[in-house]
Motif scaffolding. Structure first.
Motif, PDB file in Angstrom:
ATOM      1  N   PRO A 206       0.948  -1.095   0.177  1.00 26.22           N
ATOM      2  CA  PRO A 206      -0.235  -0.449   0.173  1.00 26.22           C
ATOM      3  C   PRO A 206       0.798   1.151   0.250  1.00 26.22           C
ATOM      4  O   PRO A 206       1.790   1.601   0.712  1.00 26.22           O
ATOM      5  N   THR A 207       0.435   2.437  -0.829  1.00 25.52           N
ATOM      6  CA  THR A 207       1.280   3.473  -1.388  1.00 25.52           C
ATOM      7  C   THR A 207       0.647   4.452  -1.562  1.00 25.52           C
ATOM      8  O   THR A 207       0.142   4.304  -1.748  1.00 25.52           O
ATOM      9  N   VAL A 208       0.364   5.720  -0.641  1.00 22.56           N
ATOM     10  CA  VAL A 208       0.340   7.066  -1.098  1.00 22.56           C
ATOM     11  C   VAL A 208       1.349   8.234  -1.845  1.00 22.56           C
ATOM     12  O   VAL A 208       2.822   8.058  -1.318  1.00 22.56           O
ATOM     13  N   VAL A 209       1.224   7.726  -2.642  1.00 25.51           N
ATOM     14  CA  VAL A 209       1.987   9.956  -3.779  1.00 25.51           C
ATOM     15  C   VAL A 209       1.376  10.548  -3.131  1.00 25.51           C
ATOM     16  O   VAL A 209       0.044  11.193  -4.328  1.00 25.51           O
ATOM     17  N   ASN A 210       2.318  12.140  -3.169  1.00 28.03           N
ATOM     18  CA  ASN A 210       1.777  12.743  -3.070  1.00 28.03           C
ATOM     19  C   ASN A 210       2.954  13.887  -3.129  1.00 28.03           C
ATOM     20  O   ASN A 210       3.777  13.242  -3.137  1.00 28.03           O
ATOM     21  N   ASN A 211       2.923  15.328  -3.965  1.00 27.16           N
ATOM     22  CA  ASN A 211       3.507  16.005  -4.528  1.00 27.16           C
ATOM     23  C   ASN A 211       4.160  17.251  -3.287  1.00 27.16           C
ATOM     24  O   ASN A 211       3.621  17.001  -2.189  1.00 27.16           O
ATOM     25  N   VAL A 212       5.328  16.829  -3.771  1.00 26.53           N
ATOM     26  CA  VAL A 212       5.823  18.480  -2.470  1.00 26.53           C
ATOM     27  C   VAL A 212       4.779  19.128  -1.672  1.00 26.53           C
ATOM     28  O   VAL A 212       5.552  19.572  -0.064  1.00 26.53           O
ATOM     29  N   GLU A 213       4.138  19.930  -2.620  1.00 32.45           N
ATOM     30  CA  GLU A 213       3.784  21.318  -1.995  1.00 32.45           C
ATOM     31  C   GLU A 213       2.837  20.643  -1.529  1.00 32.45           C
ATOM     32  O   GLU A 213       1.456  21.767  -0.058  1.00 32.45           O
ATOM     33  N   THR A 214       2.311  19.260  -2.139  1.00 30.99           N
ATOM     34  CA  THR A 214       0.698  19.035  -0.759  1.00 30.99           C
ATOM     35  C   THR A 214       0.824  18.797   0.035  1.00 30.99           C
ATOM     36  O   THR A 214      -0.047  19.438   1.681  1.00 30.99           O
ATOM     37  N   LEU A 215       2.227  18.133   0.237  1.00 31.16           N
ATOM     38  CA  LEU A 215       2.907  18.318   1.775  1.00 31.16           C
ATOM     39  C   LEU A 215       3.058  18.865   2.351  1.00 31.16           C
ATOM     40  O   LEU A 215       2.778  19.214   3.527  1.00 31.16           O
ATOM     41  N   ALA A 216       3.752  19.862   2.094  1.00 35.71           N
ATOM     42  CA  ALA A 216       4.049  21.619   2.658  1.00 35.71           C
ATOM     43  C   ALA A 216       2.871  21.492   3.200  1.00 35.71           C
ATOM     44  O   ALA A 216       2.662  22.889   4.498  1.00 35.71           O
ATOM     45  N   CYS A 217       1.184  21.685   2.989  1.00 38.97           N
ATOM     46  CA  CYS A 217       0.265  22.070   3.632  1.00 38.97           C
ATOM     47  C   CYS A 217      -0.195  21.388   4.558  1.00 38.97           C
ATOM     48  O   CYS A 217      -0.819  22.173   4.805  1.00 38.97           O
ATOM     49  N   VAL A 218      -0.251  20.460   4.646  1.00 36.44           N
ATOM     50  CA  VAL A 218       0.088  19.823   6.034  1.00 36.44           C
ATOM     51  C   VAL A 218       0.140  20.695   6.927  1.00 36.44           C
ATOM     52  O   VAL A 218      -0.575  20.186   8.245  1.00 36.44           O
ATOM     53  N   PRO A 219       1.362  21.014   7.275  1.00 37.97           N
ATOM     54  CA  PRO A 219       2.026  21.219   8.704  1.00 37.97           C
ATOM     55  C   PRO A 219       1.197  22.790   9.218  1.00 37.97           C
ATOM     56  O   PRO A 219       0.623  23.134  10.082  1.00 37.97           O
ATOM     57  N   MET A 220       0.101  23.447   7.876  1.00 40.33           N
ATOM     58  CA  MET A 220      -0.513  24.474   8.396  1.00 40.33           C
ATOM     59  C   MET A 220      -1.410  24.829   8.454  1.00 40.33           C
ATOM     60  O   MET A 220      -2.697  24.958   9.131  1.00 40.33           O
ATOM     61  N   ILE A 221      -2.393  23.590   7.941  1.00 39.97           N
ATOM     62  CA  ILE A 221      -3.687  23.202   8.054  1.00 39.97           C
ATOM     63  C   ILE A 221      -3.847  22.622  10.039  1.00 39.97           C
ATOM     64  O   ILE A 221      -4.711  22.760   9.849  1.00 39.97           O
ATOM     65  N   VAL A 222      -2.467  21.611  10.044  1.00 37.26           N
ATOM     66  CA  VAL A 222      -2.715  21.321  11.443  1.00 37.26           C
ATOM     67  C   VAL A 222      -2.856  22.186  12.323  1.00 37.26           C
ATOM     68  O   VAL A 222      -3.430  22.121  13.755  1.00 37.26           O
ATOM     69  N   SER A 223      -2.009  23.091  11.961  1.00 34.64           N
ATOM     70  CA  SER A 223      -1.742  24.561  12.786  1.00 34.64           C
ATOM     71  C   SER A 223      -2.959  25.216  13.704  1.00 34.64           C
ATOM     72  O   SER A 223      -3.686  25.495  14.314  1.00 34.64           O
ATOM     73  N   LYS A 224      -3.137  25.636  11.966  1.00 37.02           N
ATOM     74  CA  LYS A 224      -4.569  26.462  12.159  1.00 37.02           C
ATOM     75  C   LYS A 224      -6.232  26.123  11.756  1.00 37.02           C
ATOM     76  O   LYS A 224      -6.006  26.622  11.537  1.00 37.02           O
ATOM     77  N   GLY A 225      -5.754  24.759  11.431  1.00 35.33           N
ATOM     78  CA  GLY A 225      -7.142  24.344  11.217  1.00 35.33           C
ATOM     79  C   GLY A 225      -7.135  24.691   9.776  1.00 35.33           C
ATOM     80  O   GLY A 225      -6.943  25.168   9.349  1.00 35.33           O
ATOM     81  N   ALA A 226      -8.091  23.620   9.536  1.00 36.73           N
ATOM     82  CA  ALA A 226      -8.892  23.378   8.428  1.00 36.73           C
ATOM     83  C   ALA A 226      -9.796  24.548   8.028  1.00 36.73           C
ATOM     84  O   ALA A 226      -9.574  25.717   6.688  1.00 36.73           O
ATOM     85  N   GLU A 227     -10.596  25.603   8.423  1.00 38.22           N
ATOM     86  CA  GLU A 227     -11.654  26.961   8.227  1.00 38.22           C
ATOM     87  C   GLU A 227     -10.788  27.489   7.772  1.00 38.22           C
ATOM     88  O   GLU A 227     -11.152  28.381   6.849  1.00 38.22           O
TER      89      GLU A 227
END
Ligand SMILES: Cc1cc2nc3c(=O)[nH]c(=O)nc-3n(C[C@H](O)[C@H](O)[C@H](O)COP(=O)(O)O)c2cc1C
Ligand code: SF4
Ligand code: FES
Lengths: 424, 158
Positions: A206-227
């Motif tokens: 099982p594998t997920v492939v994600n782009n660099v920029e996609t993954l770079a968005c994750v810390p800010m979503i966790v930190s500041k929220g989906a909203e």
């Protein structure tokens, strides 16, 4: 339009790539600590709620893709970062890796823990030698600081990460070709289905492939929220976005703007308009695989759905601008040449089609073509569309078909005058 | 096994081997390390890499020939790789290539007789915002110009 610089605060400055700098000026792995506190089911929900769509080209919802990983699998799960960035016109992932590698690494760690992966491969194009070195050093720092290794941030979770360099092949950006390449094989796309490598991916696991920029968005979503993330951009097209602009504008470069930002505003205001006092003729809005837009069609907003509606695509957000002193057939020759060189050769319509498209354009541009060649070009494009193993076929057919359709009179002029009207 | 590469090669392979479930997956890293040491990938080097990874040489060869970055013949000390893709072409890459061909008196894909310069055309290097771009060995030369090219060529000739 809500607007906040989240990526490119210090692009162009020197020595921003270290962990100390990242701790002082950015998320500093506090998003990882927060994610651990939240629990990863909640993190997954937050990413789903944010509406984050993949930045590699297809715009697939990231949270949904993570959900395709089978539950209770016995096999190891892999996260693969697509840092192949070879779509002509695109240079955003390179900036992220050069100036804030820890943002990508932190995002990758959070994502890996969410999908229960214990191994992260960064597949980076071979030409990015400097960026690969920066990543190697940043990953080493993350190991030393305890964010990678046997005991991630004191949780007992084991997670490893390694940089794997490609060796010059555009097709390896296509995710199944990338997986073959990582396995030490020729970078040839795999036959679909399966449409996602979620169940049978890297080393048949099982594998997920994600782009660099996609993954770079994750810390800010966790930190500041989906909203917060959803406060940028129109419905279903959220977040801040790195736009790469090149070609005939006065100030080409990387511009961070919210999704849905108007293309003409980017060209006219941010980039200072068309160079040499000339006029806009056409633009590729999303890499060379995107159908070109005429000057009038450039009155469009830069997001996945607006560009799809306009008959093109946001793709990798590589915007290449063409002025009115440029022969569109010459642009088509460059485009066809690229696809001919880079076709992996598995499918006849792609291998032969890209070759004929180039030959026909060379003939037409030199004033040696026939009017019937124009229909032939369209026929070849139609034959490549949907008949090939991977989307490279469409990536070739769509831009070339758009040029002959939208600039037909310019093609005809070459035939009638038996020469290129742009040459003296 | 007899050591046919330098220490650096084995150090790098040692460092990364823990991350891969089989040896074949180390093929690209091994080829990069081998090319770094020997400058290009000869038939003999393919055999050495195959022996090291315990895979058939045909598997090595079919991979070497698939990727643009592996040189199957020697290249010059200064390897000028001009991007001539759309964005660079829009910004004058063709003029740079013609200039280099004239100055070095060779054609694209060739190496000067003294083995100093190789010039070739490559596809988009991911640096289109600073076009035109030329990758000289590992380094990107962005916003490249005829003047900068002349300086580079003359600097290396003397
Ligand atoms: C011909 C072709 C080339 C591609 N090149 C890249 C690339 O260089 N980088 C990338 O991230 N995705 C590329 N993609 C898209 C990937 O297949 C895949 O959709 C993407 O990496 C998924 O990540 P995302 O969901 O985070 O966008 C390419 C696709 C095709 C068909
Ligand atoms: S469409 Fe082209 S690139 Fe894709 S698998 Fe077929 S031949 Fe290869
Ligand atoms: S077109 Fe030359 S670097 Fe992208």
């Amino acid at each position: 339009m809500n607007h906040e610089i989240v990526f490119s605060k210090y692009y162009g400055e020197s020595q921003t790539e270290g962990l100390d700098y990242y701790k002082k000026h950015d998320y500093g792995y506090n998003a990882l600590l927060k994610a651990i506190e939240m629990g990863f089911e909640k993190v997954h929900q937050e990413v789903k709620d944010s509406g984050l769509r993949g930045r590699g080209g297809a715009g697939f919802p990231c949270g949904m893709k993570w959900g395709f990983i089978p539950k209770n699998t016995e096999k190891p799960i892999y996260l693969v970062i697509n840092a192949d960035e070879s779509e002509p016109g695109t240079f955003k992932d390179r900036a992220i890796m050069a100036y804030q590698p820890h943002l990508m690494i932190e995002g990758a760690i959070i994502s890996a823990m969410t999908i229960k992966a214990h191994m992260i491969y960064v597949y980076i194009r071979g030409e990015y030698v400097k960026e690969a070195k920066i990543l190697d050093a940043a990953i080493e720092e993350a190991y030393k600081a305890g964010y990678l290794g046997k005991n991630v941030a004191g949780t007992g979770y084991q997670l490893d990460m390694v940089v794997h360099r490609g060796a010059g092949a555009y097709i390896c950006g296509e995710e199944t070709a990338l997986l073959n390449s990582l396995e030490g094989k020729r970078g040839e796309p795999r036959i679909k289905p399966p449409f996602f490598p979620a169940a049978i991916g890297l080393f048949s696991c099982p594998t997920v492939v994600n782009n660099v920029e996609t993954l770079a968005c994750v810390p800010m979503i966790v930190s500041k929220g989906a909203e917060w993330f959803r406060s940028f951009g129109p419905e279903k097209n959220h977040g801040m976005k790195l736009f790469c602009i090149s070609g005939h504008v006065n100030r080409p470069g990387l511009y961070e703007r919210p999704m849905g930002y108007p293309l003409m505003k980017l060209i006219e205001e941010d980039c200072g308009g068309i160079w040499k006092g000339r006029k806009l003729k056409a633009a590729f809005p999303g890499g060379s695989s995107a159908p070109v837009l005429t000057a009038e069609e450039c009155n469009v907003n830069l997001d996945f759905d607006s560009l799809a509606k306009a008959g093109s695509m946001l793709g990798s957000a590589g915007i290449m601008v063409i002025d009115d002193a440029t022969c569109i057939l010459k642009v088509a020759i460059r485009t066809a040449h690229f696809y001919q060189v880079e076709s992996c050769g598995q499918c006849t319509p792609c291998r032969e089609g890209s070759m004929w498209l180039k030959e026909l354009h060379i003939r037409l541009e030199a004033g040696e073509g026939k009017v019937s060649d124009l229909d032939l070009i369209e026929d070849i494009c139609n034959n490549m569309d949907g008949t090939t193993i991977c989307a490279f076929g469409e990536a070739t057919a769509w831009p070339l078909r758009s040029m002959v359709k939208k600039f037909r009179s310019e093609y005809e002029q070459h035939v009638v005058e038996k020469r290129c009207p742009f040459e003296g | 096994m007899k050591k046919v590469f330098g220490e650096k090669f084995y150090q790098e392979m040692d460092r990364i081997s823990q991350f891969y479930p089989n040896k074949r997956a180390m093929l690209l890293p091994a080829l990069h390390a081998a090319q770094k040491e020997r400058g290009w990938i000869s038939d003999e080097t393919m055999q050495d890499v195959a022996d090291f990874l315990e895979i058939p040489k045909t598997q090595v060869k079919e991979v070497v020939t698939f990727y643009h970055m592996f040189h199957t013949k020697p290249v010059g000390k200064v390897n000028l790789q001009f991007c001539n893709n759309i964005a660079c072409w829009l910004r004058g890459s063709e003029e740079l290539i013609h200039h280099a061909e004239k100055k070095c008196n060779i054609r694209l894909g060739e190496t000067t007789g003294d083995g100093v310069f190789t010039i070739s055309e490559v596809e988009c290097l991911g640096s289109c915002g600073t076009a035109p771009v030329c990758q000289v060995n590992d380094d990107y030369h962005e916003n490249f110009s005829v003047e900068a090219l002349d300086k580079l060529l003359e600097g290396r000739q003397s």
